[in-house]
Design a protein around this motif. Structure first.
Motif, PDB file in Angstrom:
ATOM      1  N   LYS A  67       0.795  -1.297  -0.028  1.00  0.00           N
ATOM      2  CA  LYS A  67      -0.053   0.007  -0.044  1.00  0.00           C
ATOM      3  C   LYS A  67       0.728   1.328   0.151  1.00  0.00           C
ATOM      4  O   LYS A  67       1.770   1.532   0.756  1.00  0.00           O
ATOM      5  CB  LYS A  67      -0.855   0.117   1.331  1.00  0.00           C
ATOM      6  N   LEU A  68       0.842   2.266  -0.795  1.00  0.00           N
ATOM      7  CA  LEU A  68       1.142   3.419  -0.865  1.00  0.00           C
ATOM      8  C   LEU A  68       0.450   4.679  -0.418  1.00  0.00           C
ATOM      9  O   LEU A  68       1.207   5.514   0.156  1.00  0.00           O
ATOM     10  CB  LEU A  68       1.825   3.564  -2.296  1.00  0.00           C
ATOM     11  N   ILE A  69      -0.778   4.458  -0.686  1.00  0.00           N
ATOM     12  CA  ILE A  69      -1.663   5.660  -0.525  1.00  0.00           C
ATOM     13  C   ILE A  69      -2.912   5.098   0.140  1.00  0.00           C
ATOM     14  O   ILE A  69      -3.596   3.952  -0.435  1.00  0.00           O
ATOM     15  CB  ILE A  69      -2.042   6.678  -1.523  1.00  0.00           C
ATOM     16  N   GLU A  70      -3.302   5.538   1.456  1.00  0.00           N
ATOM     17  CA  GLU A  70      -4.544   5.091   2.094  1.00  0.00           C
ATOM     18  C   GLU A  70      -5.314   6.341   2.519  1.00  0.00           C
ATOM     19  O   GLU A  70      -5.024   7.301   2.929  1.00  0.00           O
ATOM     20  CB  GLU A  70      -4.010   4.477   3.267  1.00  0.00           C
ATOM     21  N   PHE A  71      -6.678   6.098   2.207  1.00  0.00           N
ATOM     22  CA  PHE A  71      -7.613   7.294   2.401  1.00  0.00           C
ATOM     23  C   PHE A  71      -8.578   6.572   3.501  1.00  0.00           C
ATOM     24  O   PHE A  71      -9.158   5.384   3.277  1.00  0.00           O
ATOM     25  CB  PHE A  71      -8.534   7.724   1.125  1.00  0.00           C
TER      26      PHE A  71
END
Length: 279
Positions: A4-8
């Motif tokens: 995972k690189l970006i988590e919202f």
């Protein structure tokens, strides 16, 4: 999926306390080296997502994590080293008097040594096919050439993520195709995560995964083939489907057995040729 690189995480946003919510409790992940397309009608929240990833905006609720860091005012400059963004109108991104100066600008702000800057300018302009325009004034370039330089300027800072926010919208079909071929090559070579926010269905079908936004919420999230199999539902929320998918439905309605949802003309022709050989 990779790392995972970006988590919202339950992100909500609005442009002012009295304004309606543009994003409502949105949660999703973006992974290393993947191509994610975000689509939706105007006002659905997709461009707001891009600005939140780049720290141009901050959420009122929830949190955004990029490569392990929470996006906030303290981390913003570190985040922007990892997340590069190309906008719809490249003229809004030009700051240099020549192509060379413009590509150098972001690196100068980050204190990159001159020798390294010269190398990166050459490499990134070569990557987008603009190496012969080093001393050209940006206003003398065509729309497609300007977008290539804008992409090179972002690539020069070596981001992990490249966001294209309607970056091909002002180009003609030939220009859009050329830019996306360039971006695709650059993504594979540099192993970037690519996020395209677009209305161009030909861009969408090339992505690894698609998020569909509707009225500030995530309406669906799947691979392109699964998304475009929901033709009637997509039309109900104001979105188009690829022409080849419409053609496949017409063929099915006339008794021709298409075995899968085609994403492009090549897939449809292959299916029809296989059917012809069987008969």
């Amino acid at each position: 999926m990779g790392k995972k690189l970006i988590e919202f995480r339950n992100v909500s946003f609005r442009y002012g306390d009295e304004q309606p919510w543009v994003l409502k409790n949105c949660s999703f992940d973006i992974y290393e080296k993947e191509w994610l397309a975000i689509i939706g009608h105007n006002g659905s929240g997709k461009s707001t997502i891009a600005k939140l990833m780049n720290g141009l905006l901050f959420p009122q609720e929830g949190e955004i994590i990029i490569d392990g860091q929470q996006v906030n005012e303290e981390s913003i400059w570190s985040i922007r080293k990892d997340v590069g963004m190309v906008f719809q109108n490249p003229d809004n991104q030009f700051v240099g008097t020549t192509v060379q100066d413009d590509v150098a600008f972001g690196m100068e702000n980050r204190g990159i040594p001159r020798e390294e800057m010269i190398t990166r300018i050459s490499e990134t302009l070569s990557a987008v096919g603009m190496q012969d325009y080093l001393l050209t004034e940006p206003h003398r370039l065509s729309g497609g050439q300007k977008q290539r330089v804008a992409i090179a300027s972002v690539l020069a800072i070596s981001p992990q993520v490249l966001i294209l926010d309607e970056a091909t919208a002002m180009l003609d079909p030939k220009g859009r195709t050329e830019i996306m071929q360039t971006v695709n090559n650059v993504q594979e070579k540099n192993e970037l995560s690519l996020i395209t926010i677009t209305h161009d269905l030909q861009e969408v079908v090339q992505a690894d995964r698609v998020i569909v936004m509707n009225d500030g919420e995530i309406w669906d999230e799947a691979i392109p083939r699964d998304i475009f199999s929901k033709k009637d539902d997509l039309r109900e929320i104001g979105l188009d489907v690829p022409f080849v998918a419409i053609l496949a439905d017409e063929l099915k309605a006339n008794g021709i057995s298409i075995t899968k949802e085609p994403l492009n003309h090549e897939e449809l022709l292959e299916d029809l040729w296989t059917l012809h050989l069987k008969t």
